[in-house]
Design a protein around this motif. Structure first.
Motif, PDB file in Angstrom:
ATOM      1  N   ARG A 169      17.665  12.860 -31.099  1.00 54.04           N
ATOM      2  CA  ARG A 169      17.360  14.061 -31.875  1.00 54.04           C
ATOM      3  C   ARG A 169      18.648  14.624 -32.445  1.00 54.04           C
ATOM      4  NH1 ARG A 169      14.804  18.846 -29.496  1.00 54.04           N
ATOM      5  NH2 ARG A 169      14.332  19.347 -31.670  1.00 54.04           N
ATOM      6  N   ASP A 170      18.674  14.811 -33.741  1.00 58.02           N
ATOM      7  CA  ASP A 170      19.891  15.266 -34.416  1.00 58.02           C
ATOM      8  C   ASP A 170      19.765  16.749 -34.751  1.00 58.02           C
ATOM      9  OD1 ASP A 170      22.406  15.084 -35.562  1.00 58.02           O
ATOM     10  OD2 ASP A 170      21.611  14.514 -37.524  1.00 58.02           O
ATOM     11  N   VAL A 171      19.946  17.593 -33.745  1.00 58.00           N
ATOM     12  CA  VAL A 171      19.752  19.032 -33.899  1.00 58.00           C
ATOM     13  C   VAL A 171      20.949  19.798 -33.351  1.00 58.00           C
ATOM     14  CG1 VAL A 171      17.242  18.842 -33.819  1.00 58.00           C
ATOM     15  CG2 VAL A 171      18.524  19.184 -31.689  1.00 58.00           C
ATOM     16  N   ASP A 172      21.082  21.059 -33.796  1.00 55.56           N
ATOM     17  CA  ASP A 172      22.165  21.902 -33.297  1.00 55.56           C
ATOM     18  C   ASP A 172      21.744  22.577 -31.996  1.00 55.56           C
ATOM     19  OD1 ASP A 172      20.496  24.024 -33.961  1.00 55.56           O
ATOM     20  OD2 ASP A 172      21.623  24.607 -35.737  1.00 55.56           O
ATOM     21  N   SER A 173      22.566  23.487 -31.496  1.00 52.07           N
ATOM     22  CA  SER A 173      22.314  24.125 -30.206  1.00 52.07           C
ATOM     23  C   SER A 173      21.057  24.994 -30.210  1.00 52.07           C
ATOM     24  CB  SER A 173      23.528  24.976 -29.800  1.00 52.07           C
ATOM     25  OG  SER A 173      23.778  25.980 -30.785  1.00 52.07           O
ATOM     26  N   TRP A 190      20.097  19.116 -38.241  1.00 50.76           N
ATOM     27  CA  TRP A 190      21.301  19.202 -39.065  1.00 50.76           C
ATOM     28  C   TRP A 190      21.016  18.850 -40.521  1.00 50.76           C
ATOM     29  CZ3 TRP A 190      25.329  21.767 -37.597  1.00 50.76           C
ATOM     30  CH2 TRP A 190      25.711  21.830 -36.250  1.00 50.76           C
ATOM     31  N   CYS A 191      19.995  18.019 -40.763  1.00 54.66           N
ATOM     32  CA  CYS A 191      19.697  17.636 -42.149  1.00 54.66           C
ATOM     33  C   CYS A 191      18.522  18.418 -42.717  1.00 54.66           C
ATOM     34  CB  CYS A 191      19.427  16.132 -42.243  1.00 54.66           C
ATOM     35  SG  CYS A 191      17.985  15.566 -41.316  1.00 54.66           S
ATOM     36  N   GLY A 192      18.201  19.554 -42.116  1.00 54.76           N
ATOM     37  CA  GLY A 192      17.034  20.326 -42.522  1.00 54.76           C
ATOM     38  C   GLY A 192      17.081  20.844 -43.947  1.00 54.76           C
ATOM     39  N   GLN A 193      18.256  20.913 -44.556  1.00 52.09           N
ATOM     40  CA  GLN A 193      18.375  21.410 -45.927  1.00 52.09           C
ATOM     41  C   GLN A 193      18.199  20.307 -46.976  1.00 52.09           C
ATOM     42  OE1 GLN A 193      18.593  24.745 -46.548  1.00 52.09           O
ATOM     43  NE2 GLN A 193      18.292  24.784 -44.320  1.00 52.09           N
ATOM     44  N   GLY A 252      25.866  19.042 -42.942  1.00 54.46           N
ATOM     45  CA  GLY A 252      25.566  20.237 -42.167  1.00 54.46           C
ATOM     46  C   GLY A 252      26.551  20.447 -41.038  1.00 54.46           C
ATOM     47  N   ARG A 253      26.908  19.380 -40.354  1.00 62.21           N
ATOM     48  CA  ARG A 253      27.871  19.476 -39.257  1.00 62.21           C
ATOM     49  C   ARG A 253      29.247  19.921 -39.772  1.00 62.21           C
ATOM     50  NH1 ARG A 253      26.759  16.778 -34.409  1.00 62.21           N
ATOM     51  NH2 ARG A 253      24.690  15.811 -34.281  1.00 62.21           N
ATOM     52  N   ALA A 254      29.672  19.369 -40.910  1.00 62.14           N
ATOM     53  CA  ALA A 254      30.973  19.745 -41.466  1.00 62.14           C
ATOM     54  C   ALA A 254      31.000  21.226 -41.835  1.00 62.14           C
ATOM     55  CB  ALA A 254      31.289  18.881 -42.689  1.00 62.14           C
ATOM     56  N   ARG A 255      29.925  21.707 -42.430  1.00 60.02           N
ATOM     57  CA  ARG A 255      29.868  23.121 -42.819  1.00 60.02           C
ATOM     58  C   ARG A 255      29.832  24.043 -41.605  1.00 60.02           C
ATOM     59  NH1 ARG A 255      25.849  20.906 -47.244  1.00 60.02           N
ATOM     60  NH2 ARG A 255      27.314  20.708 -49.008  1.00 60.02           N
ATOM     61  N   ALA A 256      29.452  23.481 -40.452  1.00 62.97           N
ATOM     62  CA  ALA A 256      29.475  24.258 -39.207  1.00 62.97           C
ATOM     63  C   ALA A 256      30.817  24.159 -38.504  1.00 62.97           C
ATOM     64  CB  ALA A 256      28.364  23.772 -38.276  1.00 62.97           C
ATOM     65  N   GLY A 257      31.773  23.436 -39.105  1.00 63.27           N
ATOM     66  CA  GLY A 257      33.122  23.385 -38.564  1.00 63.27           C
ATOM     67  C   GLY A 257      33.498  22.118 -37.826  1.00 63.27           C
ATOM     68  N   GLN A 258      32.628  21.112 -37.815  1.00 60.99           N
ATOM     69  CA  GLN A 258      32.948  19.885 -37.097  1.00 60.99           C
ATOM     70  C   GLN A 258      33.904  19.022 -37.920  1.00 60.99           C
ATOM     71  OE1 GLN A 258      29.630  17.698 -35.464  1.00 60.99           O
ATOM     72  NE2 GLN A 258      28.540  19.562 -34.845  1.00 60.99           N
ATOM     73  N   ARG A 259      34.862  18.404 -37.228  1.00 60.41           N
ATOM     74  CA  ARG A 259      35.806  17.491 -37.878  1.00 60.41           C
ATOM     75  C   ARG A 259      35.180  16.114 -38.037  1.00 60.41           C
ATOM     76  NH1 ARG A 259      41.116  19.263 -37.576  1.00 60.41           N
ATOM     77  NH2 ARG A 259      41.468  17.540 -39.049  1.00 60.41           N
ATOM     78  N   ALA A 260      35.778  15.295 -38.886  1.00 62.43           N
ATOM     79  CA  ALA A 260      35.238  13.968 -39.182  1.00 62.43           C
ATOM     80  C   ALA A 260      35.074  13.128 -37.923  1.00 62.43           C
ATOM     81  CB  ALA A 260      36.140  13.255 -40.186  1.00 62.43           C
TER      82      ALA A 260
END
Length: 327
Positions: A161-165, A170-173, A298-306
């Motif tokens: 499951r690829d979801v946030d906390s 994450w790809c919902g948009q 989505g992850r990058a926009r939430a601040g995650q690095r590559a």
């Protein structure tokens, strides 16, 4: 006139084919199936400049880390597949059979920067280059490789499951996060007569196929994707497995040449006691194995690095700097 051998043209600037612009040399050679094959000879880093913007797009700067993750994944895929099509005279196709490549057309500052800042960086698992598959939109759950293709599995290519906390995908948009495709029974029957035989490697005469009576999902994976589809006609039954389902259930009322995903529910509507319409309500775009491109954004926009993005989609892998050699 072109003889039996390939002809190499050395370019001092840009040249065009089919409306796209390219740098590097051009090799024109006879294709094994007839006609001609055009091969663009470029260094891998230049090649990636023509891949990344067509694979993940040209987002705003707040998604730079996702574009860098894409560049690393695409570089890894490229190096691992060097020589794959050697008998055809090139390394990779310039379309979805490998990676979309359009030379200097559509290059952008953000994608060029992502390629430059990750130069020579690849994804490895153990001592080997990872199989860095990726697709547009996982629909909230990635796929396990062995549920999609008849290939050897890998521990880092297992669905999750690829979801946030907060449980949000994450790809919902993505515009492809949820979708609907509709066929009349006659339309889908025509599609199946055209494509089914090739995808299940069976000769099916149009008269042998008969009249479509229905389709049903007989097996799903943990993500809800259909892994085995049964097609019923008034004369026979057929089964399609894995990603080939997308190539059989081809849309007729949208711009997509194959079905966006195998993550779908089926509704069959009757008309006059017979099958009238087939409606699929689905989610995601692509095979779902490995990196989800819109999820990475989505992850990058939430601040995650590559590196963290890649670790999420290829668990247990790590980024290393390696020169381009077949892996």
């Amino acid at each position: 006139p072109i003889g039996v051998g390939p002809v190499r043209f050395t370019a001092n600037g840009l040249w065009s084919v089919g409306g796209d612009r390219f740098a590097g040399d051009l090799v024109v050679q006879r294709a094994t199936w007839g006609g001609l094959t055009l091969v663009n000879l470029v260094e891998i880093e230049d090649y990636l400049r023509g891949v990344v913007p067509w694979e993940i797009g040209r987002p705003d700067w707040d998604a730079l880390e996702a574009v860098k993750a894409q560049a690393i994944a695409a570089r890894t895929y490229t190096i691992r597949h060097l020589g794959r099509w050697e008998e055809l005279g090139f390394d990779v196709y310039a379309d979805v059979r490998d990676q979309v490549y359009r030379g200097r057309t559509g290059t952008a500052e953000i994608t060029d920067r992502a390629v430059k800042e990750t130069r020579d960086e690849v994804l490895v698992f153990g001592d080997e280059l990872a199989r860095a598959y990726y697709s547009s939109t996982c629909g909230g759950h990635t796929s396990t490789l062995t549920d999609v293709w008849d290939r050897e599995g890998a521990p880092y290519l297992t669905g999750f499951r690829d979801v946030d906390s907060k449980g949000r995908s994450w790809c919902g948009q993505s515009p492809h996060f949820r979708w609907t495709e509709v066929w009349s029974a006659r339309e889908l029957g025509s599609v199946l007569r055209t494509y089914l035989g090739d995808e299940i490697e069976q000769e099916i005469e149009p008269t042998e196929f008969g009249v479509l009576r229905g389709i049903e999902a007989v097996q799903r994976d943990p993500s809800g994707r259909v892994t085995r589809l049964r097609i019923r006609t008034d004369r026979s039954e057929y089964e399609v497995w894995g990603d080939r389902i997308r190539w059989v259930l081809r849309p007729v009322h949208s711009r997509f040449t194959i079905l966006r995903s195998t993550m779908f529910e089926i509704e069959l509507q009757e008309a006059g006691g017979a099958l009238g319409r087939v409606i699929l309500r689905g989610g995601g775009f692509g095979h779902g194995v490995g990196l989800c491109q819109t999820g990475a954004l989505g992850r990058a926009r939430a601040g995650q690095r590559a590196e963290k993005i890649l670790e999420a989609y290829y668990p247990g892998s790590k980024v290393e700097r390696r020169r381009a050699t077949p892996g």
